[in-house]
Structure formats: C-alpha cells, structure tokens
Design a protein around this motif. Sequence first.
Motif, PDB file in Angstrom:
ATOM      1  N   ILE A  14      18.070  92.048 -48.808  1.00 26.92           N
ATOM      2  CA  ILE A  14      16.664  92.433 -48.632  1.00 26.92           C
ATOM      3  C   ILE A  14      16.077  92.926 -49.954  1.00 26.92           C
ATOM      4  CG2 ILE A  14      15.162  94.153 -47.537  1.00 26.92           C
ATOM      5  CD1 ILE A  14      16.948  93.878 -45.026  1.00 26.92           C
ATOM      6  N   LEU A  15      16.835  93.753 -50.679  1.00 26.83           N
ATOM      7  CA  LEU A  15      16.362  94.235 -51.979  1.00 26.83           C
ATOM      8  C   LEU A  15      16.118  93.071 -52.939  1.00 26.83           C
ATOM      9  CD1 LEU A  15      18.662  97.355 -52.487  1.00 26.83           C
ATOM     10  CD2 LEU A  15      16.173  97.377 -52.174  1.00 26.83           C
ATOM     11  N   ALA A  16      17.027  92.113 -52.972  1.00 28.95           N
ATOM     12  CA  ALA A  16      16.885  90.968 -53.879  1.00 28.95           C
ATOM     13  C   ALA A  16      15.643  90.158 -53.529  1.00 28.95           C
ATOM     14  CB  ALA A  16      18.133  90.094 -53.807  1.00 28.95           C
ATOM     15  N   MET A  17      15.405  89.940 -52.237  1.00 31.93           N
ATOM     16  CA  MET A  17      14.233  89.148 -51.830  1.00 31.93           C
ATOM     17  C   MET A  17      12.937  89.901 -52.128  1.00 31.93           C
ATOM     18  SD  MET A  17      15.380  87.110 -48.365  1.00 31.93           S
ATOM     19  CE  MET A  17      16.522  88.297 -47.664  1.00 31.93           C
ATOM     20  N   MET A  18      12.938  91.214 -51.927  1.00 35.80           N
ATOM     21  CA  MET A  18      11.723  91.986 -52.187  1.00 35.80           C
ATOM     22  C   MET A  18      11.413  92.064 -53.681  1.00 35.80           C
ATOM     23  SD  MET A  18      10.391  92.865 -49.295  1.00 35.80           S
ATOM     24  CE  MET A  18       9.257  94.192 -49.687  1.00 35.80           C
ATOM     25  N   TRP A  19      12.427  92.397 -54.500  1.00 35.00           N
ATOM     26  CA  TRP A  19      12.195  92.487 -55.945  1.00 35.00           C
ATOM     27  C   TRP A  19      11.903  91.109 -56.549  1.00 35.00           C
ATOM     28  CZ3 TRP A  19      10.903  96.700 -58.256  1.00 35.00           C
ATOM     29  CH2 TRP A  19      11.421  97.944 -57.863  1.00 35.00           C
ATOM     30  N   GLY A  20      12.304  90.069 -55.872  1.00 33.62           N
ATOM     31  CA  GLY A  20      12.053  88.718 -56.378  1.00 33.62           C
ATOM     32  C   GLY A  20      10.648  88.232 -56.127  1.00 33.62           C
ATOM     33  N   SER A  21       9.860  89.009 -55.394  1.00 35.27           N
ATOM     34  CA  SER A  21       8.481  88.630 -55.105  1.00 35.27           C
ATOM     35  C   SER A  21       7.545  89.275 -56.135  1.00 35.27           C
ATOM     36  CB  SER A  21       8.107  89.081 -53.684  1.00 35.27           C
ATOM     37  OG  SER A  21       6.731  88.882 -53.440  1.00 35.27           O
ATOM     38  N   GLU A  22       7.072  88.491 -57.069  1.00 35.42           N
ATOM     39  CA  GLU A  22       6.203  89.024 -58.135  1.00 35.42           C
ATOM     40  C   GLU A  22       4.920  89.609 -57.567  1.00 35.42           C
ATOM     41  OE1 GLU A  22       4.191  87.493 -62.343  1.00 35.42           O
ATOM     42  OE2 GLU A  22       5.699  86.269 -61.319  1.00 35.42           O
ATOM     43  N   ALA A  23       4.430  89.035 -56.460  1.00 38.02           N
ATOM     44  CA  ALA A  23       3.176  89.506 -55.867  1.00 38.02           C
ATOM     45  C   ALA A  23       3.295  90.929 -55.331  1.00 38.02           C
ATOM     46  CB  ALA A  23       2.752  88.562 -54.747  1.00 38.02           C
ATOM     47  N   ASP A  24       4.527  91.327 -54.972  1.00 34.23           N
ATOM     48  CA  ASP A  24       4.717  92.656 -54.393  1.00 34.23           C
ATOM     49  C   ASP A  24       5.249  93.671 -55.402  1.00 34.23           C
ATOM     50  OD1 ASP A  24       4.013  91.809 -51.763  1.00 34.23           O
ATOM     51  OD2 ASP A  24       6.003  90.901 -51.554  1.00 34.23           O
ATOM     52  N   LEU A  25       5.386  93.277 -56.660  1.00 34.24           N
ATOM     53  CA  LEU A  25       6.068  94.128 -57.635  1.00 34.24           C
ATOM     54  C   LEU A  25       5.377  95.474 -57.827  1.00 34.24           C
ATOM     55  CD1 LEU A  25       8.478  94.303 -59.486  1.00 34.24           C
ATOM     56  CD2 LEU A  25       7.118  93.233 -61.300  1.00 34.24           C
ATOM     57  N   ASN A  26       4.074  95.469 -57.983  1.00 29.80           N
ATOM     58  CA  ASN A  26       3.358  96.743 -58.203  1.00 29.80           C
ATOM     59  C   ASN A  26       3.513  97.678 -57.007  1.00 29.80           C
ATOM     60  OD1 ASN A  26       2.437  96.082 -60.765  1.00 29.80           O
ATOM     61  ND2 ASN A  26       0.581  95.099 -59.981  1.00 29.80           N
ATOM     62  N   GLN A  27       3.456  97.113 -55.815  1.00 31.38           N
ATOM     63  CA  GLN A  27       3.620  97.936 -54.613  1.00 31.38           C
ATOM     64  C   GLN A  27       5.040  98.498 -54.527  1.00 31.38           C
ATOM     65  OE1 GLN A  27       2.677  95.901 -50.964  1.00 31.38           O
ATOM     66  NE2 GLN A  27       2.330  97.795 -49.831  1.00 31.38           N
ATOM     67  N   LEU A  86      21.272  90.272 -56.932  1.00 25.57           N
ATOM     68  CA  LEU A  86      20.355  91.395 -57.107  1.00 25.57           C
ATOM     69  C   LEU A  86      20.183  91.716 -58.587  1.00 25.57           C
ATOM     70  CD1 LEU A  86      18.621  93.667 -55.957  1.00 25.57           C
ATOM     71  CD2 LEU A  86      20.698  95.042 -55.699  1.00 25.57           C
ATOM     72  N   ALA A  87      21.273  91.681 -59.355  1.00 24.67           N
ATOM     73  CA  ALA A  87      21.178  91.975 -60.791  1.00 24.67           C
ATOM     74  C   ALA A  87      20.331  90.945 -61.503  1.00 24.67           C
ATOM     75  CB  ALA A  87      22.585  92.026 -61.396  1.00 24.67           C
ATOM     76  N   VAL A  88      20.505  89.687 -61.146  1.00 25.56           N
ATOM     77  CA  VAL A  88      19.712  88.611 -61.767  1.00 25.56           C
ATOM     78  C   VAL A  88      18.229  88.796 -61.461  1.00 25.56           C
ATOM     79  CG1 VAL A  88      19.267  86.128 -61.759  1.00 25.56           C
ATOM     80  CG2 VAL A  88      21.627  86.969 -61.765  1.00 25.56           C
ATOM     81  N   VAL A  89      17.923  89.089 -60.191  1.00 27.35           N
ATOM     82  CA  VAL A  89      16.530  89.281 -59.778  1.00 27.35           C
ATOM     83  C   VAL A  89      15.915  90.480 -60.504  1.00 27.35           C
ATOM     84  CG1 VAL A  89      15.064  89.962 -57.835  1.00 27.35           C
ATOM     85  CG2 VAL A  89      16.768  88.167 -57.532  1.00 27.35           C
ATOM     86  N   MET A  90      16.670  91.580 -60.597  1.00 30.35           N
ATOM     87  CA  MET A  90      16.152  92.781 -61.255  1.00 30.35           C
ATOM     88  C   MET A  90      15.950  92.546 -62.747  1.00 30.35           C
ATOM     89  SD  MET A  90      15.616  94.905 -58.887  1.00 30.35           S
ATOM     90  CE  MET A  90      15.238  96.347 -59.870  1.00 30.35           C
ATOM     91  N   ALA A  91      16.822  91.774 -63.377  1.00 30.09           N
ATOM     92  CA  ALA A  91      16.672  91.467 -64.800  1.00 30.09           C
ATOM     93  C   ALA A  91      15.379  90.700 -65.040  1.00 30.09           C
ATOM     94  CB  ALA A  91      17.877  90.670 -65.300  1.00 30.09           C
ATOM     95  N   GLU A  92      15.096  89.730 -64.159  1.00 33.23           N
ATOM     96  CA  GLU A  92      13.863  88.959 -64.291  1.00 33.23           C
ATOM     97  C   GLU A  92      12.635  89.833 -64.047  1.00 33.23           C
ATOM     98  OE1 GLU A  92      13.377  85.753 -65.262  1.00 33.23           O
ATOM     99  OE2 GLU A  92      15.501  85.896 -65.784  1.00 33.23           O
ATOM    100  N   ALA A  93      12.721  90.718 -63.031  1.00 34.57           N
ATOM    101  CA  ALA A  93      11.584  91.592 -62.730  1.00 34.57           C
ATOM    102  C   ALA A  93      11.326  92.556 -63.881  1.00 34.57           C
ATOM    103  CB  ALA A  93      11.851  92.363 -61.436  1.00 34.57           C
ATOM    104  N   ALA A 107       7.370  99.101 -66.968  1.00 33.75           N
ATOM    105  CA  ALA A 107       7.588 100.319 -66.170  1.00 33.75           C
ATOM    106  C   ALA A 107       8.917 100.250 -65.435  1.00 33.75           C
ATOM    107  CB  ALA A 107       6.440 100.498 -65.168  1.00 33.75           C
ATOM    108  N   LEU A 108       9.238  99.086 -64.868  1.00 31.11           N
ATOM    109  CA  LEU A 108      10.505  98.927 -64.160  1.00 31.11           C
ATOM    110  C   LEU A 108      11.674  99.017 -65.136  1.00 31.11           C
ATOM    111  CD1 LEU A 108      12.211  98.307 -61.669  1.00 31.11           C
ATOM    112  CD2 LEU A 108      11.784  95.861 -62.052  1.00 31.11           C
TER     113      LEU A 108
END
Length: 500
Positions: free
Chosen positions: A422-435, A464-471, A477-478
Amino acid sequence: MASIPGGDRLIYFTAGVSLVFMMYSVVRHATALFDSVPQESRNILGMVEDKISIDALAKLARSDSIVLQGSSVRILLSRAMHDENLRYILDTVAESDIEEERWKGVTTLQLLTRSESNRTTLVESGALEVLVGVLKDPENREKSHRYAAVSICELILGSDTRRRQVVQYGILEPLTRFLVKVEPANELQYWSLMVVHQLTACGELYSELIRYGLVRTLAEMSRLSFGNANMPKICLESLVRLFVNMDDDDDVRWYLTELLDFDVVPLIATYIRSDDLELVYWTIGLLHEYAIKGVAMDHFKEMRGLCRSMNVLLAADEVSISKLVLRTLKFMILQDTSFQLQALNVGIGLRLPKCLASKDDEVKYWALSVAHEFILHPQWRHQFIESGAFAQIINIGLSVMSRKPLKTATEILPAKEYIVDILAMMWGSEADLNQLLQTRGLTEATCVFLQMEKMTGDLSMSRLAVVMAEAAKTSAALDRRLSRYGVNLNKPSTLSRTVS
C-alpha cells in the motif's frame, strides 16, 4: 425404600406424566422454594416425603391447589430418578408391548431430561440407547418420537462422546426418515433437525452425516420455516459446520456445486437482508465457503444488492459479522477489477477506517487486505486519505513493527506485506505526493518499513525503496525528511541507522 408394585407404577405414569407439562412452571417454582430450605430442614422434609405413597401423590397431583400439585409432581420426578424406578421406566420404554405404556415412559423421560442434574444418571443408565430405539420403532406414535428426539437433544448437548454414542446406536436412519417426510412439516421434523444440529457440532461425525445425505436434506429444509424462524439458521449453521469439517477441498467444492440445484443463490440473497443477525451471520458463513473455494462466484457477484448488503452489515458494528464479511469480500474482489469498483461505488471503502481502528485483530487484518485491493484504483486514493483509512494503516504499521503484531491468520499475505504494498502504491502516485507529505507520521512509518526491508533482504530489490527513491527525486521536501530519518536512497544498500 421398598420397590413399587407394577400397578402403582402405572398410577405413577398416569398421575406424574399427564399433568407435568401444564404444571412445569409450577414444578420449577416449587423446586426453587424447596432448594431455599436449610439443609437440616430439607432432610426432615425428605424423610416425610419418602413416606407418601405413589397413590397418594397421584391424588395430590390432581388437587385443586397449585401448591399441592407442584409439590406432588416434584416428588414424583424425584422418585422417578431412584435406581429401581428409573430402571423400570427405561425397561418399559424398551420392552413393553403396550404402546400406551411406552408413550407414558417416553414422556416421563422427556421431563426428567429437562433437569441438568439428572442427565448424567440417565445416560449412565442407558437412556440414550433406549431413546434411539424409540425413534427406530415405527410402531411408536409420533409424539413418542418427538419426545424421544427432544430428550436426546438435551442429553447430547455439549458432549461429543454422547453424540458419537447415538450415531453408533443408529440414530441417523430414523432422523433422515423424519426430515424427508412428504406431509406438512411438524414438530417432529423440527426436533429431528435440532438433533442433527447437535451432531454437526462434532467434527468426527461429518462423514457419517454426509453419507446419510444430510447436505441435500439441510439445503432443502433451509428454505422452510415451519412457522419457526429458527429453522433456516439452524439448517445454515449445520451446513457450514459440515463444510468446515470436510478434509478434502474437492469434496467441499462438489457439495457446494450440488447446492446450486437448491436455489442457494436467491436463498442467500434473501437471508443476507434479514433483520435477524444470527441468520445473517450463518448466511454470510455459507457465502464465505463459496468464496474461499472459488465456487460459482459469477453467480454471486451478479446477485442484485450483494455489495449494498455487505456495506450495511459493516455499518452494523458487529465484530463477528464484520470479520466474516471482510474475509468473504476479500476473496470475492481478489483480481476482479469490476467487482472491486462495484464494492467501492456502494461506499464499502468508507467503512474501512472504522474496521481498521477495531480492537479486534482479525477485523483489522481483513480490512487491511480489502484496502490492499481497493488501493489499485487511483480514483479511490484521495478518499482513502481523506476518510482516515490511510492514517489507520500507518498506525497498524507502526504497531506491527514497534509494539505487537496482529494476532490473526495470514492465508494470503502477512499484514506487513500488505502495508508495504500500500505504501509503495501510494508513494508511487505523483498526483497524491503533496497530500502524502502533509500526512502526519507517514514518512516515519515508511522509513520504519524501509529499515525492516534492509534487515530482511537487499534493499535494492525493494519495490518500496525504488518508489521512494523516484519520489525523492521530484520532491526536495521528501528527500530532506528521508535524510532526517537516516535514509539515503541514492545508495539503497547503505541505510545509515534504524529508526527508534
């Protein structure tokens, strides 16, 4: 005490039995009064009572005085449990050629079984075999069969040993005969069903029950009420018990498929909307068996109003029903995008925050597993955050890592794997990043799981690590927050320290 002559015993049957049913409440009241008498006084009373003849008790039982009637019936019942008298009653039921005497004996036994204190003595004296014999004898009147079934139901309650005994004595043949009678249903069928219900509680008997065709019989009877609202739920509970106790999944699937011939789909559609929560529970229990075995899912998913009914049940805040609904829902929405959207459209997603905050670990776990499927839909992710469901998942994640794990089944995935996904899918959504950056505790929770991923394997292989690195590349700020917690995703193999 001297033995009672046969003629007096027949008077006992006539007086003590013919009045007991209309007098039962009086007997209970009289017994309660007697039990409140001090022990010394009671002993004196007992000595006096022992001097009263059966003939006198018979006359007192017909007295106009309710107190005298109740006292005499109580004494008669007490006398009936004396060894020689009980033996006489059982022998009369088992051996008498006079049907009227057998009927009176069975009626007496039925009343005696109502008292829990009598049951062990009755069983040890051979009452179970005698009563099964009554059921097997077609010459006995229907009321004798009914009272025998009632007595057996009382005697086997809570005892697998006694349940096995009556099956060994051959009870299943007469029970199935009574249950499939063509003429209008009656109380004998109801009490036969109650005995079957007791037998299904013993897992060791399921093969015998199935061999006698009780799956089909219960399915047929589940559509009938006989004027008794308990009938459908007794049938459904018995069916679910049989399926749960079956060892072979292929056998379960075969019988579940066979039940489709008995219109089980519209049956479930009707009962799931009942106001009787116990009936609803066992209806969901049967649907759950179909869901986990993957039988006829297309039929159930096309059932009108199913998702809406599940949504209503989750709102009822009944823990036992909630965990069963969520578990059933998980298996029904698994890899089915269309049904997932159907469930979301009726508002089931909005029920998840309360379920995720439940004090029951199983409710939490299955709510988490359902959220894991819903999160695949971008249109729900904003609602997922706004409703508080995501915050509850963060709390569960931190609890799993730092305090206590969820104590529940993990048939599909452990809770940790759901949360990481769930964390990986949420952080992988650029549209939701600010929220997401504004969600309190989210970055910390994510870092906890990254540290755990590092301890259990190569972080470079972590989704999750890959997704967070991209985000982090798109959000300074992240990146700063991750660095503050000691996470350097530019070099995934070197996480600097464990978050305390």
